[in-house]
Design an enzyme around this catalytic site. Structure first.
Site, short mmCIF file in Angstrom:
data_model
loop_
_atom_site.label_atom_id
_atom_site.label_comp_id
_atom_site.label_asym_id
_atom_site.label_seq_id
_atom_site.Cartn_x
_atom_site.Cartn_y
_atom_site.Cartn_z
N ASP A 83 -5.53 -1.73 -6.32
CA ASP A 83 -5.94 -0.45 -6.94
C ASP A 83 -5.75 -0.37 -8.39
OD1 ASP A 83 -3.08 0.06 -7.04
OD2 ASP A 83 -2.91 1.07 -5.05
N HIS A 122 -3.86 -10.12 -3.88
CA HIS A 122 -4.87 -9.62 -3.20
C HIS A 122 -6.24 -9.20 -3.89
CE1 HIS A 122 -2.31 -9.14 0.61
NE2 HIS A 122 -2.41 -10.35 0.44
N THR A 152 0.37 5.58 -1.49
CA THR A 152 0.12 6.56 -0.75
C THR A 152 0.16 8.02 -1.64
OG1 THR A 152 2.22 6.86 0.14
CG2 THR A 152 0.22 5.46 1.53
N CYS A 159 -26.16 -11.18 -5.90
CA CYS A 159 -25.91 -11.75 -7.38
C CYS A 159 -26.90 -11.83 -8.31
CB CYS A 159 -25.19 -12.90 -7.43
SG CYS A 159 -24.79 -13.62 -9.23
N ALA A 195 0.92 -1.12 -0.16
CA ALA A 195 -0.03 0.06 -0.02
C ALA A 195 0.77 1.34 -0.13
CB ALA A 195 -1.01 0.07 1.21
N ASN A 254 11.23 1.86 1.95
CA ASN A 254 10.01 2.09 2.74
C ASN A 254 10.33 3.19 3.98
OD1 ASN A 254 7.37 0.35 2.96
ND2 ASN A 254 8.04 0.30 5.23
N SER A 273 4.68 -3.17 5.06
CA SER A 273 5.14 -3.44 6.41
C SER A 273 5.45 -4.74 6.66
CB SER A 273 3.84 -2.78 7.38
OG SER A 273 2.71 -3.97 6.93
P1 NAD Z 1 0.79 -1.55 5.29
O1 NAD Z 1 -0.07 -0.41 5.29
O2 NAD Z 1 0.88 -2.49 6.32
O3 NAD Z 1 2.18 -0.86 5.22
C1 NAD Z 1 2.37 0.13 4.13
C2 NAD Z 1 4.07 0.65 4.61
O4 NAD Z 1 4.33 1.46 3.53
C3 NAD Z 1 4.30 1.17 5.94
O5 NAD Z 1 5.42 0.58 6.50
C4 NAD Z 1 4.53 2.71 5.62
O6 NAD Z 1 5.67 3.23 6.36
C5 NAD Z 1 5.09 2.65 4.36
N1 NAD Z 1 5.09 3.74 3.16
C6 NAD Z 1 3.60 4.50 3.22
N2 NAD Z 1 3.84 5.58 2.27
C7 NAD Z 1 5.05 5.45 1.88
C8 NAD Z 1 5.85 5.98 0.88
N3 NAD Z 1 5.30 7.17 0.27
N4 NAD Z 1 6.96 5.62 0.53
C9 NAD Z 1 7.69 4.36 1.24
N5 NAD Z 1 6.89 3.82 2.13
C10 NAD Z 1 5.63 4.25 2.32
O7 NAD Z 1 0.76 -2.04 3.62
P2 NAD Z 1 0.87 -3.72 3.07
O8 NAD Z 1 1.93 -4.04 3.57
O9 NAD Z 1 0.66 -3.32 1.50
O10 NAD Z 1 -0.45 -4.49 3.84
C11 NAD Z 1 -1.77 -3.88 3.77
C12 NAD Z 1 -2.84 -4.63 3.05
O11 NAD Z 1 -3.85 -3.65 2.62
C13 NAD Z 1 -2.29 -5.21 1.66
O12 NAD Z 1 -2.89 -6.71 1.78
C14 NAD Z 1 -3.26 -4.50 0.88
O13 NAD Z 1 -3.81 -5.53 -0.10
C15 NAD Z 1 -4.29 -3.68 1.45
N6 NAD Z 1 -4.41 -2.22 0.90
C16 NAD Z 1 -4.10 -1.71 -0.43
C17 NAD Z 1 -4.20 -0.60 -0.51
C18 NAD Z 1 -4.21 -0.32 -2.03
O14 NAD Z 1 -4.32 -1.10 -3.10
N7 NAD Z 1 -3.50 1.00 -2.68
C19 NAD Z 1 -4.57 0.58 0.03
C20 NAD Z 1 -4.54 -0.14 1.54
C21 NAD Z 1 -4.45 -1.31 1.90
#
Ligand code: NAD
Length: 271
Positions: free
Chosen positions: A114, A131, A38, A162, A34, A228, A204
């Site tokens: 996404d 996912h 961001t 459905c 994720a 990260n 994470s």
């Molecule tokens: P997580 O939220 O657990 O971890 C995100 C990590 O990214 C954090 O350690 C944070 O410090 C780091 N981070 C945030 N912005 C950053 C940036 N600009 N540059 C570098 N690092 C940055 O995310 P995860 O490990 O992917 O696990 C979350 C679960 O939630 C996944 O299974 C995913 O499917 C889902 N999810 C997906 C989305 C999406 O599709 N965009 C969004 C939210 C959650």
């Protein structure tokens, strides 16, 4: 638009080490979470502004058994999906696509739902969405699928079912407690086992079994690089850890490998 915050000299040096590894040993693979999205305005779960601290995620078992949970799920989906659908890829997604096209990266395994890697130009057949995707709706009974824009969830306060069999429908993503499709996971693990370079970005590494993918690469002797904002449980096993924004770091990485900078600075012949 490029992220404004520039890389420090130390961050640049570390990214150059990653570029060298991809250049010497690549093509590698990327594992994203994720955090790479961001900078496109989509909140992560566990970062400082993450959704985790604000909303409980839906657990699959509760979705199956509790009508109130399904109602809450669809209310959230109605609010969130338009934001997700309108999001644009950022420098990080675009850099990975450039590295794929230039032959330095093979597959991207993503935990994201996404679709921004594909929107940035990554070939869909070289993106493994562990996912699933929020851009499809699926029936849990008959497995019918619809593109999100072709599926009418009905008015607020209702839960769709459905139109073909009356079963429960949800987005085609893996909810908490729902299994990751076995063949996708096996494919990702097999690729990880063989890859010479594993680039881990914006995750994470708290979600399993997805987090086993970069771990498998590390155990199989790959060069592991992590980009990260915060520490991860794999940092100790990584060869390089860049603590910083993914967009800026990856844009620099792609510039190094796809521009003339390597050739000019290091006397190397760019493929
Ligand atoms: P997580 O939220 O657990 O971890 C995100 C990590 O990214 C954090 O350690 C944070 O410090 C780091 N981070 C945030 N912005 C950053 C940036 N600009 N540059 C570098 N690092 C940055 O995310 P995860 O490990 O992917 O696990 C979350 C679960 O939630 C996944 O299974 C995913 O499917 C889902 N999810 C997906 C989305 C999406 O599709 N965009 C969004 C939210 C959650």
């Amino acid at each position: 638009m490029r992220e404004e915050r520039p890389l420090t000299p130390e961050q640049r040096r570390l990214v150059e080490v990653i570029a060298d590894a991809l250049y010497q040993r690549g093509p590698g693979m990327a594992f994203t979470g994720a955090g790479i999205s961001t900078e496109s305005g989509i909140p992560d779960y566990r970062g400082p502004n993450g959704l985790w601290s604000r909303q409980n995620p839906t657990h699959f078992r509760d979705f199956l058994t509790d009508p109130a949970v399904r109602l809450r799920y669809w209310e959230r989906r109605r609010a969130r999906y338009p934001v997700l659908a309108a999001a644009e890829p950022n420098d990080g997604h675009r850099a990975l696509a450039r590295l794929q096209v230039a032959g330095y990266l093979d597959v991207i395994v993503t935990q994201n739902i996404d679709g921004l890697h594909q929107k940035a130009g990554s070939p869909p057949e070289r993106v493994i969405e562990l996912h699933g995707t929020a851009h499809l709706i699926r029936c849990l009974s008959c497995e019918a699928r619809w593109p999100a824009e072709a599926f009418d969830p009905g008015p607020p306060g209702t839960v769709p079912d459905c139109p073909l069999c009356g079963g429960l429908v949800k987005e085609a993503t893996v909810a908490f407690g729902e299994p990751v499709p076995r063949e996708l996971l096996e494919r990702a693990l097999t690729l990880a086992e063989a890859t010479p370079v594993m680039l881990v970005i914006g995750t994470s590494l708290a979600v399993v079994p997805a987090a086993h993918v970069p771990r498998r690469a590390a155990r199989s002797g790959a060069f592991v690089a992590i980009v990260n904002d915060e520490p991860t449980p794999l940092d100790r096993e990584a060869h390089v850890v860049v603590r910083g924004r993914a967009g800026t770091a990856l844009a620099y990485l792609a510039d190094l490998l796809t521009g003339d900078r390597l050739k000019a600075d290091q006397g190397l012949t760019v493929r």
